[in-house]
Motif scaffolding. Structure first.
Motif, PDB file in Angstrom:
ATOM      1  N   TYR A  41      -5.947  -0.272  -6.540  1.00  0.00           N
ATOM      2  CA  TYR A  41      -5.681   1.175  -6.528  1.00  0.00           C
ATOM      3  C   TYR A  41      -6.604   1.838  -7.542  1.00  0.00           C
ATOM      4  O   TYR A  41      -6.705   1.397  -8.698  1.00  0.00           O
ATOM      5  CB  TYR A  41      -4.220   1.446  -6.894  1.00  0.00           C
ATOM      6  CG  TYR A  41      -3.836   2.914  -6.863  1.00  0.00           C
ATOM      7  CD1 TYR A  41      -3.315   3.498  -5.709  1.00  0.00           C
ATOM      8  CD2 TYR A  41      -3.995   3.720  -7.989  1.00  0.00           C
ATOM      9  CE1 TYR A  41      -2.961   4.841  -5.676  1.00  0.00           C
ATOM     10  CE2 TYR A  41      -3.651   5.059  -7.969  1.00  0.00           C
ATOM     11  CZ  TYR A  41      -3.136   5.620  -6.811  1.00  0.00           C
ATOM     12  OH  TYR A  41      -2.803   6.961  -6.789  1.00  0.00           O
TER      13      TYR A  41
ATOM     14  N   HIS B  74       1.097   3.940  -3.247  1.00  0.00           N
ATOM     15  CA  HIS B  74       0.655   5.334  -3.170  1.00  0.00           C
ATOM     16  C   HIS B  74       1.741   6.323  -3.605  1.00  0.00           C
ATOM     17  O   HIS B  74       1.509   7.539  -3.560  1.00  0.00           O
ATOM     18  CB  HIS B  74       0.120   5.646  -1.775  1.00  0.00           C
ATOM     19  CG  HIS B  74      -1.314   5.257  -1.621  1.00  0.00           C
ATOM     20  ND1 HIS B  74      -2.352   6.018  -2.116  1.00  0.00           N
ATOM     21  CD2 HIS B  74      -1.883   4.152  -1.077  1.00  0.00           C
ATOM     22  CE1 HIS B  74      -3.496   5.419  -1.870  1.00  0.00           C
ATOM     23  NE2 HIS B  74      -3.243   4.280  -1.237  1.00  0.00           N
TER      24      HIS B  74
ATOM     25  N   SER C  33       0.836  -1.215   0.000  1.00  0.00           N
ATOM     26  CA  SER C  33       0.000   0.000   0.000  1.00  0.00           C
ATOM     27  C   SER C  33       0.863   1.253   0.000  1.00  0.00           C
ATOM     28  O   SER C  33       0.608   2.200  -0.745  1.00  0.00           O
ATOM     29  CB  SER C  33      -0.921   0.017   1.222  1.00  0.00           C
ATOM     30  OG  SER C  33      -1.808  -1.057   1.208  1.00  0.00           O
TER      31      SER C  33
END
Length: 404
Positions: A47, A17, A13
């Motif tokens: 995502y 990002h 994660s």
């Protein structure tokens, strides 16, 4: 397609990002005013974020369901559609295009004599369906090579008014080819011709065929050649950027808010030709179907062996690397070409992390997608700014997030 945590399918994660930072950097540098990015792995969305503005004047932010002009990302869809007809036995790869458009029978080819002079010669062999699929037909766009100035001058008067796709293709047959069929890879109008052949074989409009055979089965509810009135507020504006003026609204010759006469199978290079519009959510469903070897949610579009055939390199070594403009070659070193998209042959030669065998394509308004069968990975971004400029870092940022 369900959204899950990146870690559940082998992505970080935190690392994923980094796309946020990249997209904001693109906005700051004038590469785009805004956009959407999506990543999926193992048939799950990990995502899906939006960035920046879709309408600068009104301060309207991009939404996850914003509609974008996908330009040449229309081409992979057309290639899937024509291969559906291939599976039904309507043609083989070496079938001459003149079987469906007789005017292609006796084409002429530009032969350069010196820097200023040209003459026309007969074709050595006819253009085949395979030539159209891999862009070796000689039906090059007029913007790529200097010898095509002659061809462009011939075409100006003929392209002054709006045409149907059939009329447009007939005009193409009156213009000389940029080179002998099979002699070079030259990106161009080949996919528009495939779009017309779909109409000839199916006896349906290209739009109706795509809707019935691809868009409806895959649930691509926002993909079309124009935007319906009830969705007008979701269509992003189109921009260009200059250091002096910043983002400037492009007054495009194509009005995507009304049904076009010419549905461009190639993506709307001509002012009167309309390529497809779509959303990131729609296009990732199309990509997932390909990753699944032709099927999504119980709807089979293509057979497994057909997808495998489409996603292998079809260009011989003498046609590589693919170059469209001798003064400004695109980043195709290390890539071959399949039936509708580039295929990575050597990650090392391409100079970017990836997996040999990944494939994908982009659109002139700065949209891009890639599919990695080995990693079961799909990624795409959609922005709305011309001319084309690939956000090459996007691929790097997606791959560095893999942790399994």
């Amino acid at each position: 397609m369900m959204k899950v945590s990146p870690e559940s399918v082998g992505l970080s994660s935190t690392r994923l990002h980094r796309i946020d930072k990249l997209m904001q950097c693109c906005i700051d540098k004038g590469i785009c005013a805004g956009g959407v990015a999506m990543v999926a792995r193992k048939n799950k969305i990990v995502y899906h974020e939006s960035f920046g503005l879709m309408d600068i004047k009104r301060g309207k932010p991009v939404q996850k369901d914003t509609i974008f002009r996908i330009c040449s990302m229309t081409k992979p869809i057309i290639c899937v559609a024509i291969m559906m007809l291939y599976e039904e036995g309507y043609f083989q790869m070496d079938t001459p295009v003149s079987r469906f458009v007789p005017e292609f029978k006796n084409m002429k080819v530009i032969k350069q004599i010196n820097d200023k002079d040209f003459r026309l010669v007969n074709i050595d062999r006819e253009i085949t369906i395979h030539d159209l699929l891999v862009h070796t037909s000689g039906l090059s766009y007029d913007i790529h090579t200097e010898e095509l100035t002659y061809r462009l001058n011939l075409s100006k008067e003929k392209f002054e008014k709006e045409h149907s796709i059939g009329e447009f293709i007939k005009i193409l047959t009156t213009l000389p080819l940029a080179h002998q069929p099979g002699e070079k890879w030259s990106y161009g109008y080949s996919t528009d011709v495939l779009g017309y052949i779909i109409e000839v074989i199916s006896q349906k409009s290209l739009r109706d065929f795509l809707k019935q055979q691809i868009f409806d089965p895959l649930g691509m509810v926002d993909t079309d050649f124009f935007v319906r009135e009830d969705k007008h507020d979701r269509l992003s504006e189109l921009y260009t950027f200059s250091e002096e003026h910043g983002f400037v609204l492009v007054e495009s010759g194509v009005d995507y808010r009304k049904k076009p006469l010419f549905c461009s199978g190639g993506g709307g290079v001509c002012d009167f030709g309309s390529g497809l519009v779509s959303t990131a959510e729609d296009y990732i469903r199309f990509a997932q179907m390909l990753l699944n070897k032709g099927e999504l949610d119980g709807n089979r579009i293509l057979g497994r062996k057909t997808v495998e055939f489409m996603t292998m390199n079809h260009l011989s070594s003498n046609l590589l690397p693919m170059i469209t403009d001798k003064s400004r070659p695109y980043d195709y070193e290390g890539y071959g070409y399949g039936l509708g998209w580039k295929v990575l042959l050597s990650s090392a030669q391409a100079g970017i992390i990836g997996t040999n065998g990944m494939y994908g394509w982009g659109g002139n308004a700065r949209t891009e997608f890639f599919i990695d069968p080995k990693e079961e990975l799909i990624a795409l971004y959609m922005t709305q700014c011309i001319p084309y400029q690939q956000i090459k870092e996007f691929q790097t940022v997606v791959y560095q997030a893999l942790i399994d």
